[in-house]
Motif scaffolding. Structure first.
Motif, short mmCIF file in Angstrom:
data_model
loop_
_atom_site.label_atom_id
_atom_site.label_comp_id
_atom_site.label_asym_id
_atom_site.label_seq_id
_atom_site.Cartn_x
_atom_site.Cartn_y
_atom_site.Cartn_z
N GLU A 322 27.63 30.05 21.32
CA GLU A 322 28.06 31.31 21.95
C GLU A 322 28.89 32.14 20.98
N LEU A 323 29.79 31.47 20.28
CA LEU A 323 30.67 32.18 19.35
C LEU A 323 29.88 32.74 18.17
N ARG A 324 28.89 31.96 17.73
CA ARG A 324 28.10 32.39 16.58
C ARG A 324 27.19 33.56 16.93
N ALA A 325 26.83 33.65 18.20
CA ALA A 325 25.94 34.73 18.62
C ALA A 325 26.65 36.08 18.69
N ILE A 326 27.99 36.05 18.71
CA ILE A 326 28.76 37.30 18.77
C ILE A 326 28.86 37.89 17.36
N ASN A 327 28.33 39.06 17.19
CA ASN A 327 28.35 39.72 15.87
C ASN A 327 29.54 40.67 15.80
N ALA A 328 30.70 40.09 15.51
CA ALA A 328 31.93 40.90 15.48
C ALA A 328 32.02 41.70 14.19
N ASN A 329 32.77 42.78 14.25
CA ASN A 329 32.93 43.68 13.12
C ASN A 329 34.31 43.49 12.50
N PRO A 330 34.38 43.29 11.17
CA PRO A 330 35.69 43.15 10.51
C PRO A 330 36.63 44.32 10.79
N ALA A 331 36.06 45.46 11.08
CA ALA A 331 36.90 46.62 11.37
C ALA A 331 37.57 46.52 12.74
N GLU A 332 37.12 45.53 13.54
CA GLU A 332 37.67 45.36 14.88
C GLU A 332 38.50 44.08 14.98
N ALA A 333 39.33 43.85 13.98
CA ALA A 333 40.26 42.71 13.95
C ALA A 333 39.56 41.37 13.73
N PHE A 334 38.28 41.40 13.35
CA PHE A 334 37.57 40.15 13.03
C PHE A 334 37.96 39.72 11.62
N ASP A 335 38.68 38.61 11.51
CA ASP A 335 39.25 38.18 10.24
C ASP A 335 38.30 37.22 9.52
N VAL A 336 37.50 37.76 8.60
CA VAL A 336 36.53 36.95 7.85
C VAL A 336 37.25 35.88 7.03
N GLY A 337 38.36 36.26 6.41
CA GLY A 337 39.10 35.30 5.59
C GLY A 337 39.61 34.11 6.39
N ALA A 338 40.08 34.37 7.62
CA ALA A 338 40.58 33.28 8.46
C ALA A 338 39.45 32.34 8.88
N ILE A 339 38.29 32.91 9.21
CA ILE A 339 37.13 32.09 9.57
C ILE A 339 36.72 31.22 8.39
N LEU A 340 36.67 31.82 7.20
CA LEU A 340 36.31 31.06 6.00
C LEU A 340 37.30 29.94 5.72
N SER A 341 38.57 30.23 5.95
CA SER A 341 39.61 29.23 5.73
C SER A 341 39.41 28.02 6.65
N ILE A 342 39.07 28.30 7.91
CA ILE A 342 38.81 27.22 8.87
C ILE A 342 37.58 26.42 8.43
N ALA A 343 36.51 27.13 8.08
CA ALA A 343 35.28 26.45 7.66
C ALA A 343 35.52 25.61 6.41
N ARG A 344 36.28 26.16 5.47
CA ARG A 344 36.59 25.40 4.24
C ARG A 344 37.37 24.14 4.57
N ARG A 345 38.34 24.26 5.45
CA ARG A 345 39.15 23.09 5.82
C ARG A 345 38.29 22.02 6.51
N GLN A 346 37.36 22.46 7.33
CA GLN A 346 36.53 21.50 8.07
C GLN A 346 35.47 20.85 7.18
N LEU A 347 35.26 21.40 5.98
CA LEU A 347 34.34 20.74 5.04
C LEU A 347 34.90 19.40 4.56
N SER A 348 36.19 19.19 4.77
CA SER A 348 36.81 17.92 4.41
C SER A 348 36.84 16.94 5.58
#
Length: 724
Positions: A322-348
């Protein structure tokens, strides 16, 4: 005080302090009558005096019986006041509330009884003391005396009835009091709190949903209580609130999302399931409100995808989709850097499913918000490289997909290949275990020729000669065996007739010269058999070592595979492919006769039918100058000092003399390097022995030196003789 004594008979005062309950009760009834008369006369001053007397002389008395009598009499006075009791509550209620903390359990019991009777009389006027009463009841619900608990429960039910019918109750003033007590661990208090939350939520005029973030964490905390009843009550309350959220047009999702994220990592299974279920509903309902919290939500979902409980895994996966299906816009407070940080941390993460989903998120962000992701590339690149060592093949393939997506830009492509070679250099086990998988996948995703050309360019100038040799051998084996590189092999077969093939051949040759067997294999692929024969002839004793023979064994076995079917078929035309025969026989001469590879190659060469040989041509094998060609081969033509290889091709733009010089120069560097390595190893083993001899007392102490110019073989022959 005097006024009170004037209307209160001494006998009544005496009986109020009597140890017998019946006497105290009868005295209280008399107090009720006296107050009723005063109220009828409108003499409230005397009523105030009576209440003051009862409070100071009885309820605050150090004698327990006095306190009991005082509590009964205050309740009786309230009953006597009836409708006019409200104006005296400020005097009556505080002494009763104070008695709730009395050390004597019987006094606490009578306090509950007194307040119960007071509440029945004043009803709604009672609300002004609600917070103090709630606080007192909260404590009494966990009282050590069962009778006190029972009395407190009766009082609690009455207070709930009064609150539900009152229009003076202030939820805003009550919530801070509730919030303070939500993390209490006592099971009786927890039941008391959940009961009040449920009751208040049932009142239409009280908006408990609006204050849910204030006590939501406390309710979730109760889901892990050891008492099944408390867990059930908390779950029932939460289910009711979740249903209200679904039906409410206005909900503060953000504050609650923060709480749910924390609870999704609870060690308690039921708490995790409930939290992830709420998150699932929030993602469906929250819309734009949840955009700033997507990173936190993702951080809660990804670990739950690998939860040991199947129900949690199912809900977590659904929420992730459900979350992945939402195509949020970075201009609307969607924090790409924060998402990447979470994904990077979960790679461990220790769980494969979580690592896989983290990579899916990085890939999706690259596809949707490539520019924003590349801004944070330095933050995730090292982690992505480390993920290439993951024990899961599926994870490695996904990492390569991400790398390939990043490497669409030329500068990032170069960076990827450089870092990849660097990783192989630092971790040889990565090359050994994952090298083939990584290279093959990149060839599929990024064009095989482009990948191999870049690798060759980097390895051409590699300073670590041992690593360069190992890496080239690995790349060569992949080139010879992988179906993904069939187009490269086809192009190399046209090296003598196709400019693109010639250019690729030259490009690979520049680094392939780190390994003699890799060069020979490359020549066989490109059908430059004459050059292959020359390379074989150029090998000297130092080149033919165990590593070389192992590589040669692999090549001989590969010659029997379908990839080299064309080469085996060319053996049927020895008149045209004399240099192929000479190359193969040259390899045969290098192999130990007892080796399996020797027998395989010898058997293959014997399989060539005798009728295919033209004795006149075979007797005139070319010799001498490298560019001398066989006159009996009409297809070969000399052009500007260059000749075509066996195949009679018309294209001859390759300078094989220059190639041979490059190969010999590189092999010379390897020989020097290997010699220095052997010398260092010899020194490291001989120095401790010398030091040991110096320490032996029987031997004379002599100044010793080592001549590095003496070959190791001579040193062994002259063992025991140390030069001065």
């Amino acid at each position: 005080m005097a006024e009170a004594l004037s209307v209160m008979p001494a006998a009544v005062l005496r009986n109020l302090a009597d140890k017998l309950y019946e006497k105290r009760k009868n005295a209280a009834l008399e107090v009720e009558g006296i107050v009723k008369q005063l109220a009828s006369a409108g003499d409230h001053d005397k009523i105030t005096s009576v209440i003051t007397l009862l409070t100071t002389e009885f309820t605050y008395s150090p004698q327990a019986n006095h306190r009991k009598g005082g509590l009964i009499s205050l309740a009786a006075a309230t009953v006597g006041l009836t409708n006019e009791a409200a104006q005296h509550l400020e005097q009556i209620v505080p002494p009763v509330l104070n008695s709730f903390s009395d050390q004597d359990s019987r006094v606490r019991y009578y306090a509950c009884e007194a307040l119960y009777n007071i509440a029945k009389v004043v009803r709604g006027d009672f609300i002004v003391f609600f917070n103090q009463i709630f606080d007192a009841l909260c404590k009494l619900s966990a009282d050590s005396d069962a009778n006190v608990q029972s009395a407190a429960h009766l009082l609690d039910r009455l207070v709930k009835d009064i609150v539900t019918e009152s229009d003076q109750f202030s939820i805003e003033e009550f919530i801070p009091l509730l919030r303070e007590r939500m993390n209490v661990l006592n099971p009786y208090v927890r039941q008391f709190l959940v009961g009040w939350i449920t009751v208040l939520d049932s009142v239409p005029d009280i908006d408990m949903l609006g204050f849910l973030p204030d006590f939501l964490d406390g309710l979730f905390n109760m889901l892990s209580d050891s008492s099944h009843e408390i867990r059930q009550q908390a779950d029932s309350a939460l289910s009711e609130f979740l249903q209200e959220i679904k039906n409410s047009p206005s909900v503060d999702y953000g504050r609650m999302a923060e709480i749910l994220v924390q609870r999704a990592s609870s060690p308690d299974e039921f708490t995790r399931l409930t939290a992830i279920t709420w998150i699932n509903e929030f993602v469906k309902l929250g819309g734009d409100q949840l955009v700033p919290y997507y990173a936190d939500i993702l951080g809660a979902i990804l670990p739950c995808i690998s939860d040991k409980e199947e129900k949690i895994r199912v809900v977590a996966r659904e929420t992730n989709e459900e979350l992945r299906a939402i195509n949020a816009n970075p201009a609307e407070a969607f924090d790409v850097g924060a998402i990447l940080s979470i994904a990077r941390r979960q790679l461990s993460s220790e769980w494969e499913a979580t690592r896989i989903e983290a990579l899916h998120w990085i890939s999706i962000l690259l596809n949707r918000h490539r520019i924003e992701v590349l801004i944070y590339l330095n933050d995730i690149f090292d982690t992505l490289l480390k993920a290439l060592s993951d024990p899961s093949d599926e994870v490695v393939l996904l990492v390569l997909d991400v790398h390939a997506c990043i490497a669409k830009d030329p500068q990032h492509f170069r960076q990827l290949v450089v870092f990849l070679v660097h990783s192989f250099r630092l971790d040889h086990s990565l090359l050994e275990k994952r090298g083939a998988l990584i290279i093959r996948r990149l060839c599929v995703l990024l064009n095989a020729e482009r990948v191999y050309r870049e690798l060759s360019t980097i390895l051409e100038g590699e300073s670590d000669l041992d690593f360069a040799s190992i890496m080239i051998q690995a790349l060569n084996l992949i080139l010879l065996t992988s179906s993904e590189l069939s187009e490269i092999r086809d192009l190399l077969k046209q090296s003598l007739v196709n400019p693109a093939g010639k250019d690729l051949y030259v490009s690979l040759y520049a680094s392939w010269r780190h390994s003699p067997m890799a060069i020979i294999s490359l020549c066989f692929l490109a059908q430059t058999y004459r050059h292959a024969s020359t390379v074989i002839q150029s090998l000297i004793e130092e080149d033919i070592n165990v590593k070389f023979l192992v590589q040669l064994d692999k090549l001989i076995r590969l010659l029997e595979t379908p990839i080299f079917a064309y080469l085996r078929l060319q053996l049927l035309d020895p008149g045209r492919y004399l240099w192929l025969f000479k190359s193969l026989y040259g390899l045969l001469m290098l192999l130990p006769q007892q080796s399996a590879a020797f027998k395989i190659l010898k058997t293959r060469l014997k399989a060539v039918p005798s009728y295919s040989f033209n004795r006149e041509q075979l007797n005139r094998m070319p010799s001498g100058d490298y560019y001398e060609f066989v006159p009996q081969m009409p297809d070969e033509k000399k052009k500007d000092g260059h000749v075509t290889e066996d195949g009679g091709s018309s294209y001859s733009g390759l300078n094989f003399t220059e190639r041979l010089n490059e190969f010999q120069e590189m092999q010379k560097k390897h020989r020097v390097h290997n010699k220095s390595q052997r010398t260092l190893r010899s020194l490291s083993t001989s120095l401790p022995k010398v030091a040991q001899k110096q320490e032996e007392p029987e031997e004379p102490q002599r100044q010793q030196s080592i001549d590095l110019n003496v070959p190791p073989s001579r040193s062994r022959r002259n063992s025991g003789q140390i030069q001065r």
